[in-house]
Design a protein around this motif. Sequence first.
Motif, PDB file in Angstrom:
ATOM      1  N   THR A 131      -1.003 -24.188 -56.810  1.00 23.49           N
ATOM      2  CA  THR A 131      -1.035 -22.799 -56.344  1.00 23.49           C
ATOM      3  C   THR A 131      -2.485 -22.394 -56.114  1.00 23.49           C
ATOM      4  OG1 THR A 131       1.007 -22.186 -57.474  1.00 23.49           O
ATOM      5  CG2 THR A 131      -0.520 -20.407 -56.919  1.00 23.49           C
ATOM      6  N   ARG A 132      -2.829 -22.250 -54.863  1.00 21.93           N
ATOM      7  CA  ARG A 132      -4.181 -21.845 -54.495  1.00 21.93           C
ATOM      8  C   ARG A 132      -4.290 -20.325 -54.485  1.00 21.93           C
ATOM      9  NH1 ARG A 132      -2.470 -26.260 -51.887  1.00 21.93           N
ATOM     10  NH2 ARG A 132      -3.953 -27.961 -51.496  1.00 21.93           N
ATOM     11  N   SER A 133      -5.503 -19.835 -54.648  1.00 20.23           N
ATOM     12  CA  SER A 133      -5.749 -18.419 -54.402  1.00 20.23           C
ATOM     13  C   SER A 133      -5.880 -18.201 -52.901  1.00 20.23           C
ATOM     14  CB  SER A 133      -7.023 -17.965 -55.111  1.00 20.23           C
ATOM     15  OG  SER A 133      -6.868 -18.054 -56.518  1.00 20.23           O
ATOM     16  N   TRP A 134      -5.658 -16.965 -52.479  1.00 18.23           N
ATOM     17  CA  TRP A 134      -5.842 -16.628 -51.067  1.00 18.23           C
ATOM     18  C   TRP A 134      -6.548 -15.288 -50.955  1.00 18.23           C
ATOM     19  CZ3 TRP A 134      -3.854 -12.182 -48.827  1.00 18.23           C
ATOM     20  CH2 TRP A 134      -2.849 -11.517 -49.540  1.00 18.23           C
ATOM     21  N   LEU A 135      -7.223 -15.133 -49.844  1.00 14.55           N
ATOM     22  CA  LEU A 135      -7.964 -13.907 -49.546  1.00 14.55           C
ATOM     23  C   LEU A 135      -7.826 -13.658 -48.056  1.00 14.55           C
ATOM     24  CD1 LEU A 135     -10.153 -11.743 -50.428  1.00 14.55           C
ATOM     25  CD2 LEU A 135     -11.847 -13.443 -49.727  1.00 14.55           C
ATOM     26  N   MET A 136      -7.589 -12.415 -47.673  1.00 15.31           N
ATOM     27  CA  MET A 136      -7.450 -12.098 -46.253  1.00 15.31           C
ATOM     28  C   MET A 136      -8.443 -11.008 -45.882  1.00 15.31           C
ATOM     29  SD  MET A 136      -4.067 -11.133 -44.022  1.00 15.31           S
ATOM     30  CE  MET A 136      -3.731  -9.577 -44.847  1.00 15.31           C
ATOM     31  N   GLY A 137      -9.390 -11.355 -45.030  1.00 16.42           N
ATOM     32  CA  GLY A 137     -10.393 -10.381 -44.625  1.00 16.42           C
ATOM     33  C   GLY A 137      -9.838  -9.287 -43.743  1.00 16.42           C
ATOM     34  N   GLN A 138      -8.912  -9.650 -42.841  1.00 12.86           N
ATOM     35  CA  GLN A 138      -8.326  -8.670 -41.920  1.00 12.86           C
ATOM     36  C   GLN A 138      -7.127  -8.004 -42.601  1.00 12.86           C
ATOM     37  OE1 GLN A 138      -8.539 -11.937 -41.692  1.00 12.86           O
ATOM     38  NE2 GLN A 138      -7.154 -12.848 -40.212  1.00 12.86           N
ATOM     39  N   GLY A 139      -7.410  -7.095 -43.537  1.00 14.96           N
ATOM     40  CA  GLY A 139      -6.359  -6.497 -44.357  1.00 14.96           C
ATOM     41  C   GLY A 139      -5.320  -5.734 -43.568  1.00 14.96           C
ATOM     42  N   GLY A 203      -2.701  -9.848 -53.469  1.00 15.70           N
ATOM     43  CA  GLY A 203      -3.803  -9.179 -52.784  1.00 15.70           C
ATOM     44  C   GLY A 203      -4.981  -8.940 -53.710  1.00 15.70           C
ATOM     45  N   LEU A 204      -6.193  -9.070 -53.158  1.00 14.60           N
ATOM     46  CA  LEU A 204      -7.418  -8.910 -53.947  1.00 14.60           C
ATOM     47  C   LEU A 204      -8.246  -7.700 -53.542  1.00 14.60           C
ATOM     48  CD1 LEU A 204      -8.641 -12.624 -54.056  1.00 14.60           C
ATOM     49  CD2 LEU A 204      -7.503 -11.340 -55.882  1.00 14.60           C
ATOM     50  N   HIS A 205      -8.229  -7.375 -52.273  1.00 11.80           N
ATOM     51  CA  HIS A 205      -8.915  -6.159 -51.830  1.00 11.80           C
ATOM     52  C   HIS A 205      -8.300  -5.681 -50.526  1.00 11.80           C
ATOM     53  CE1 HIS A 205     -12.317  -8.438 -49.442  1.00 11.80           C
ATOM     54  NE2 HIS A 205     -11.145  -8.591 -48.906  1.00 11.80           N
ATOM     55  N   GLU A 206      -8.605  -4.464 -50.183  1.00 10.58           N
ATOM     56  CA  GLU A 206      -7.929  -3.813 -49.063  1.00 10.58           C
ATOM     57  C   GLU A 206      -8.200  -4.498 -47.740  1.00 10.58           C
ATOM     58  OE1 GLU A 206      -8.403   0.244 -46.497  1.00 10.58           O
ATOM     59  OE2 GLU A 206      -8.879   0.363 -48.626  1.00 10.58           O
ATOM     60  N   GLY A 207      -9.409  -4.984 -47.549  1.00  9.91           N
ATOM     61  CA  GLY A 207      -9.741  -5.615 -46.273  1.00  9.91           C
ATOM     62  C   GLY A 207      -9.901  -4.632 -45.145  1.00  9.91           C
ATOM     63  N   GLY A 208     -10.103  -3.371 -45.481  1.00  2.87           N
ATOM     64  CA  GLY A 208     -10.293  -2.373 -44.439  1.00  2.87           C
ATOM     65  C   GLY A 208     -11.678  -2.425 -43.830  1.00  2.87           C
ATOM     66  N   TYR A 209     -12.656  -2.909 -44.600  1.00  2.00           N
ATOM     67  CA  TYR A 209     -14.008  -3.087 -44.093  1.00  2.00           C
ATOM     68  C   TYR A 209     -14.151  -4.548 -43.663  1.00  2.00           C
ATOM     69  CZ  TYR A 209     -15.371   1.324 -46.337  1.00  2.00           C
ATOM     70  OH  TYR A 209     -15.487   2.632 -46.713  1.00  2.00           O
ATOM     71  N   LEU A 210     -14.056  -4.802 -42.364  1.00  2.13           N
ATOM     72  CA  LEU A 210     -14.126  -6.181 -41.886  1.00  2.13           C
ATOM     73  C   LEU A 210     -15.473  -6.808 -42.226  1.00  2.13           C
ATOM     74  CD1 LEU A 210     -12.439  -6.216 -38.362  1.00  2.13           C
ATOM     75  CD2 LEU A 210     -11.639  -7.288 -40.462  1.00  2.13           C
ATOM     76  N   GLY A 211     -15.427  -8.059 -42.628  1.00  2.19           N
ATOM     77  CA  GLY A 211     -16.647  -8.828 -42.835  1.00  2.19           C
ATOM     78  C   GLY A 211     -16.996  -9.101 -44.272  1.00  2.19           C
ATOM     79  N   PHE A 212     -16.423  -8.362 -45.227  1.00  6.99           N
ATOM     80  CA  PHE A 212     -16.834  -8.562 -46.614  1.00  6.99           C
ATOM     81  C   PHE A 212     -16.139  -9.761 -47.256  1.00  6.99           C
ATOM     82  CE2 PHE A 212     -17.941  -3.899 -46.412  1.00  6.99           C
ATOM     83  CZ  PHE A 212     -19.299  -4.152 -46.274  1.00  6.99           C
ATOM     84  N   ALA A 213     -14.933 -10.086 -46.828  1.00  4.06           N
ATOM     85  CA  ALA A 213     -14.305 -11.318 -47.322  1.00  4.06           C
ATOM     86  C   ALA A 213     -15.164 -12.521 -46.951  1.00  4.06           C
ATOM     87  CB  ALA A 213     -12.904 -11.463 -46.736  1.00  4.06           C
ATOM     88  N   GLU A 214     -15.770 -12.481 -45.771  1.00  8.81           N
ATOM     89  CA  GLU A 214     -16.635 -13.572 -45.328  1.00  8.81           C
ATOM     90  C   GLU A 214     -17.824 -13.764 -46.264  1.00  8.81           C
ATOM     91  OE1 GLU A 214     -14.175 -12.613 -41.831  1.00  8.81           O
ATOM     92  OE2 GLU A 214     -15.067 -11.487 -43.468  1.00  8.81           O
ATOM     93  N   LEU A 215     -18.301 -12.680 -46.855  1.00 10.60           N
ATOM     94  CA  LEU A 215     -19.461 -12.760 -47.733  1.00 10.60           C
ATOM     95  C   LEU A 215     -19.086 -13.071 -49.177  1.00 10.60           C
ATOM     96  CD1 LEU A 215     -21.509  -9.684 -46.441  1.00 10.60           C
ATOM     97  CD2 LEU A 215     -21.691 -12.068 -45.758  1.00 10.60           C
ATOM     98  N   GLU A 216     -17.866 -12.755 -49.574  1.00 14.57           N
ATOM     99  CA  GLU A 216     -17.462 -12.919 -50.968  1.00 14.57           C
ATOM    100  C   GLU A 216     -16.839 -14.276 -51.276  1.00 14.57           C
ATOM    101  OE1 GLU A 216     -15.764  -9.761 -53.510  1.00 14.57           O
ATOM    102  OE2 GLU A 216     -15.579  -8.597 -51.673  1.00 14.57           O
TER     103      GLU A 216
END
Length: 804
Positions: A131-139, A203-216
């Motif tokens: 079971t991998r973790s997942w993150l979606m930047g485009q919330g 879900g880990l964060h809202e993803g409303g601010y595009l680009g922060f998943a890329e940095l985290e």
Amino acid sequence: MSHEEHRLAALARQYREHDGEFAHWARGYGVIQHRDDTQVRIFRLACDLEETGKIADKTAVFQALVAADRLANAGMWLVVHMTYANNVYLDGRPLHAGDFKDDPQGHTGGSLNMVPAYIGYLTADTLSGVTRSWLMGQGHCVAAVDACNLLVGNMESVHAARYDWSDEGLSRLTRDFYAYGLGPDGLPASPLGSHVNVHTAGGLHEGGYLGFAELEYVHMPLPGERLVAFLSDGAFEEQRGSDWAPRWWRAEDCGLVTPVMIANGRRIEQRSTLFQQGGVEWFARHLRHNGFDPLLIDGTDPAAFAWAIIEAEERLQGCADAIQSGATTYPVPLHYVIAEAPKGYGFPGAGTNRAHNLPLRGNPAEDESAAAEFNSGAARLFVPADALQEASRQLQNHETQKRALEKDHPLTHRSVTLENPVTPAWRPVDSRDSPMAALDEYFVALTEANPEWRVRIGNPDELRSNRFGKTLERFRHRVYKPESGVDEAVDGAVITALNEEAVACAALGNKGGINLVVSYEAFAVKMLGILRQEIIFSRHQKEAGRPSRWLSVPFLLTSHTWENGKNEQSHQDPTLAETLLGEMADTSVVRFPADANSALAALADCYRRQGEIHALVVPKGKLPVMLSEEQAQQLVDEGAVYLRGNDGADIQLVAIGAYQLQQCLLAWRRLEDRGLNAAVVCLLEPGRFRESPRDTLEAGCQAALDNLLPPEATRVVLAHTRPEAIRGLLPTGRATRVLGYRNRGGTLDVEGMLFANGCSWLHALATVAELTGDNTADWLTSTEQNALAGRIDPRPLLRVEEDS
């Protein structure tokens, strides 16, 4: 032909020889397509899994991929219903005008593209038993995740109780999507959001601010963990700094990360910059130039995603093994998946500007041709219930594999508590010390006492200049090739880049450890977007009864407005603290330490708490120590403390900030000399003094107003911030007059800044005289009056003591 080309050709021949067992999957299901390169890659994967004993027979791989096809089609079918439909029918019948929403909404194209990606992620977990973790930047693509999670029974309790695979349950789901309803508490009545929210499973964060998943993402997984980060080409142009991810990844303290960009070519109204510059071929060259190993796949096929995730991890693990054996050195490439697909693939309007939001040419509730277009597109995606149930069963093998559901992936269960808290080295009253230097010493002691936690320090400036030299010596800048005699190391924990968002994300991504961010106050305002996103999501978790358990993260805002006059007005900006005071005070904690001891008490308190962002506005210059250990602790506990006088004083001087407290004490001495009953209050945390907390959670952290700010006193507040920020925050009548930063600056020293902004003890006394109806001339000497009028240099009168 290269060695790899020979190997792929041999695999292709082997695949054709086994066409009988492979053909069932290769025909696909519905609109899902399978390119030849994907088929060969999958066959190779199936052979590898069989040879290594991870599966008993490679036929199981093809069965899983048949299931993935069906689930991807059903997921897209449900996504378009979430956008357009009020009613859902499991028999797939055509919808009529009354079945459609009057006001359809949804980021439909991106969500459609996200469905094969998310199903591919679930399939990779199924095939590898992890079971991998997942993150979606485009919330805003949340409909894809919520729809797919419902299909495979991977839901948080709120969703599971409300939605099931029935006409009624699915109709409730589609009606809840963009429902806009309010509950009696003023919160959204629907547990679905337009972006990822706390009820989105995993879900880990809202993803409303595009680009922060890329940095985290590169800073998120701990060793032994795996993360798949779904990114977007729109975010590529939105936020710079993601190119640096290979600079930070180290096998010794990072888990496996797989960035996946869904390259669908369009922003809201135009082609993305990536596609204007040459498309995925140009982007692949760009990635190679920046230290990535790009993998191009068919973004319409869940099998391609499953293969790419497993392949990228194997390649990165191979790099890690080579590092460990000494066969190579850092940097190693991160294996970056580029999934190319038309925006909104699988439904009418794909590839057009319409696909971003509402892909049909009209509203099917009002337009018969649009309704016909919807029904035609939905029919191509429809999967009968019996086939869908079998497909879902194929991917629900968690119990057999003894692994967690995807909603419970490792990053959702971060819990950090420091078992060995460190008592600060309190400074003697009347000594002089830099508050930042005191925090530097404390942070090193705290991390050394708790070595089990990974440390990340975000640094966009100069740590040594900001008095954090011991921290820099202990943790060092993370680089590839350390320079001799410089505080650099391959395994350094200090993430340094001239990009405030990037270094903030290094700390915020490390929710499995101890974090710290140090920045000039004026430039920390560039971190506001990511700070607000983290604050909002953590606050919503509290409201849902599932509070975050990661260790609270301090942001030290130093080289601040009042001591940075020499660098012109660009360096004189209290905006970030002012803005964060507007967020909910129980999660967004904003404090203004007055000396070394109050700074120590504030930082120690931050590390005793969880799920909060603490902004500490801390001077770096050497200042008098004015609070004892007991007073500093009381200041943190109660939000403010009396330093002179008591709550019965007729005149009250309130200081918010270190230099403001010094000026208040100078003014208080003059009032005492005149025999007036005056008091000085050091106010650390203004957010706790609202007269009307905005909800019960915020009410729980509010301070006792009447004890510290009695309404009947004549009160002058000297504030670190602009006066308006405090006047709008403190209750009516509790701040008779506020003096603070009024946008005056330039090349000035501390005293010049205080005078230029009308925030000196001379201005405080003149204000008290005005409020009491007295003549200022009766309160000030002629020299002081001349200084107040600007006829002589006022700075010597304002200076407490020269800063060494």
